[in-house]
Write a protein that holds these residues in place. Structure first.
Motif: not given
Length: 637
Positions: A397-423
């Motif tokens: 969720y990219q923060n656009l400011g003013g309480g607005k978020f847009v979901e951009v996972s595919d656009q910025i390439g962060v889909e992965t397979f069998w993920p647990w957590g992130v550091s």
């Protein structure tokens, strides 16, 4: 009502599990391993080729220094994860947490395991560690543990430790100094007995004392105990979210001072869902931290903090679609626009797609695809409890400011397979934060890689685990010993025992669960340590400082009016390389929270123009003209 005598797992899944188990020790096992090796080779070639077109610096490598570290921790797991192969929440593994427990300037590691106890490893410097579990008194060998979090609950300057368990009673350890801890669980009032998971410290009412939110999954075990004292699991626990009588409320504890906590009333916060992890951030900018809670089977929930008095569920306002099978969560500013974004990993959706299309998933590129089609085929709307507001995969969720978020996972390439957590951390010290994502299911599934997503200067991310040496694993070993079967004795009726004689060893794929990024050897760049299932940790030491000049600032906060750790503070750093913002949440990896200094890579900048610290108390502090390449200990005025 929930009938534990009737398995609710679809027959397609049950059959899949059985066939896969038997296949592991059949002649097809070699074919499976060959396909995995070919897949990994193709993925490596593809990544190296694609990385050449990226602007972010990637000519550095990690090497697994587990042998040099002298760390020997090797966790054991409940039989439900391996020998009996029940699709149950034990397979979610365990966490790990990092902190300087004795004030010597070196970061120590607490590893959590299900059976056989946890271990605390003291950092000796130069990449070496020693086991001090016994003298520290934090082993918990008699409990099935899930994860740990470090935080200073009494504002005395050293990190205390909280550990969650499965029906063993959660544990609070007070740090007495000099590497010694004392169990104060009963005194503190936090020894809840249930199916607990992740735990998050944050000061929700800004009174200068850290409060505690504990995620409780739901009832997934029976009354019988198995090996190591682990309660046996329900074979149909992945339907548990459909039965309200199996749910457990997560708990928000208010810190009263004097090492005492009190469960807040439902009027302050009431949360019931199959939740494993959570994090916090002041989304609406009113000065009070809000709470985002992951649900591993259903909708995630976001609670807005109204002045420290109570929380109101407002998920639809900010995040109208959430991952259905969420595991990990992290707030951070990926594009340095000064606005904190949100990343959520989703593993359970990929588990469904695996069962439908195992072969196809072993082709490079398909790990970037969402799993909507597979989930629609496998699960009914009744099981999903309505899917119109869900994402079947990771969400960013990219923060656009003013309480607005847009979901951009595919656009910025962060889909992965069998993920647990992130550091999250700036692995190449260029001023943009990167991600390390643990992954893999272990037995009886194919091996799958941990992911390194390098930030391409705030535009998007690119896969780089083979580029920077995280994959392939040390020695190319992708299999570990999972369990033994006495085929002519106690285990003669096990399906795998058919056609075998004597004691046989069953192998399964290696897989990681939790991780942390921190400067393990104090050379100025970030290293990575993982906690594995049934295997020693991976201790990835970076050679970035040998490849290029590394400029950085580490910032260790010390609150006075605010909580001593400064959790909830926002830090803005301005240098010739640009502006960076960090929200200090302590969130270090899957399920876990650590006590780490904030790390800022500075690119080519050798000085910092100014640093603004916005403390939870409302105080703003300004530092000017700061030299790079140092650790700043900053006390709130």
């Amino acid at each position: 009502m929930f009938d534990m005598s009737k398995p609710l797992i679809p027959i397609t899944i049950a059959t899949f599990f059985l066939q896969f188990c038997i296949g592991l020790i059949s002649t097809n096992a070699q074919d499976t391993q060959s396909r995995v090796e070919k897949y990994l080779d193709r993925r490596k070639i593809q990544q190296i080729s694609q990385a050449a077109t990226r602007r972010a610096f990637h000519d550095f490598q990690f090497s697994n220094r587990i042998k040099e570290s002298q760390i020997t921790f090797k966790p054991d797991i409940a039989d439900d994860v391996g020998k009996y192969n029940h699709p149950i929440h034990y397979d979610h593994g365990a966490g790990m947490a990092v902190a300087d427990i004795d004030g010597d300037g070196l970061l120590d590691i607490y590893f959590v395991g299900q059976l056989g106890g946890n271990e605390l490893w003291k950092n000796l410097g130069n990449g070496r560690f020693t086991n001090i579990t016994q003298s520290a008194g934090v082993g918990l060998k008699d409990r099935v543990c899930v994860t740990a979090s470090f935080a200073d609950i009494d504002n005395d300057g050293d990190p205390d430790l909280f550990v969650t368990t499965v029906r063993g009673g959660n544990v609070m350890f007070e740090n007495l100094g000099n590497g010694i801890f004392k169990d104060i669980s009963d005194q503190a009032g936090v020894s809840y007995v249930g199916h607990s998971s992740g735990a998050v410290f944050f000061d929700y009412d800004n009174d200068g004392l850290l409060d505690l939110f504990v995620c409780n999954v739901g009832k997934y075990t029976l009354e019988r105990k198995g090996r190591g004292g682990a309660y046996e699991g329900m074979t149909n626990s992945f339907y548990g979210h459909l039965f309200p009588e199996l749910s457990e409320s997560s708990i928000l504890y208010r810190n009263l001072g004097g090492n005492r906590f009190k469960v807040v009333s439902p009027s302050v916060l009431s949360h019931k869902a199959w939740s494993g992890d959570a994090s916090f951030f002041d989304v609406n900018g009113d000065g009070f931290p809000d709470l985002y809670v992951c649900c591993m089977q259903g909708d995630n929930l976001f609670y807005e903090n109204e002045g420290g008095a109570h929380f109101v569920e407002k998920t639809a306002k900010y995040f109208p679609k959430t991952p259905w099978g969420a595991m990990g969560v992290k707030f951070f500013d990926y594009n340095n626009d000064g606005l904190i974004d949100l990343f959520v990993t989703d593993m359970h959706s990929d588990m469904t797609s695996l069962q439908i299309d195992l072969q196809k998933r072993l082709r490079p590129g398909l790990e970037k695809a969402k799993s909507e089609t597979f989930c629609a085929i496998e699960w009914t709307e009744a099981y999903l409890q309505g899917s119109s507001n869900n994402i079947f995969g990771n969400a960013f969720y990219q923060n656009l400011g003013g309480g607005k978020f847009v979901e951009v996972s595919d656009q910025i390439g962060v889909e992965t397979f069998w993920p647990w957590g992130v550091s999250v951390g700036d692995l190449n010290a260029d001023g943009y934060e990167d991600m390390f994502i643990t992954a893999g299911m272990g037995y009886p599934f194919n091996y799958y890689v941990n992911s390194v997503l390098l930030n391409d200067l705030g535009k998007n991310f690119f896969d780089a685990e083979f580029v920077v040496g995280i994959e392939p694993r040390l020695g190319g070993e992708t299999e570990v010993d999972y369990f033994k079967l006495d085929t002519e004795g106690a285990d003669k009726n096990h399906p795998i025992s058919r056609g075998h004689h004597g004691v046989i060893t069953i192998e399964g794929s290696a897989s990681s669960r939790s991780s942390a990024t921190f400067d393990l050897d104090n050379d100025g760049d970030l290293d990575i340590v993982t906690n594995e299932l049934l295997d020693k940790p991976q201790v990835f030491v970076s050679n970035l400082s040998e490849k290029r000049k590394v400029n950085f600032i580490k910032l260790k906060l010390r609150g006075t009016k605010s909580n001593r750790d400064g959790l909830g503070a926002t830090v803005k750093l301005f240098s010739g390389s640009g502006t960076q913002v960090r929200y200090h949440d302590g969130k270090s990896g899957y399920l876990s929270q650590s006590s780490l200094p904030l790390y800022f890579g500075l690119g080519d900048a050798i000085r910092v123009d100014r640093i603004e610290i916005h403390w939870p108390s409302g105080t703003t502090q300004l530092l000017k003209d700061v030299d790079a390449n140092q650790t700043l200990n900053v006390q709130e005025p």
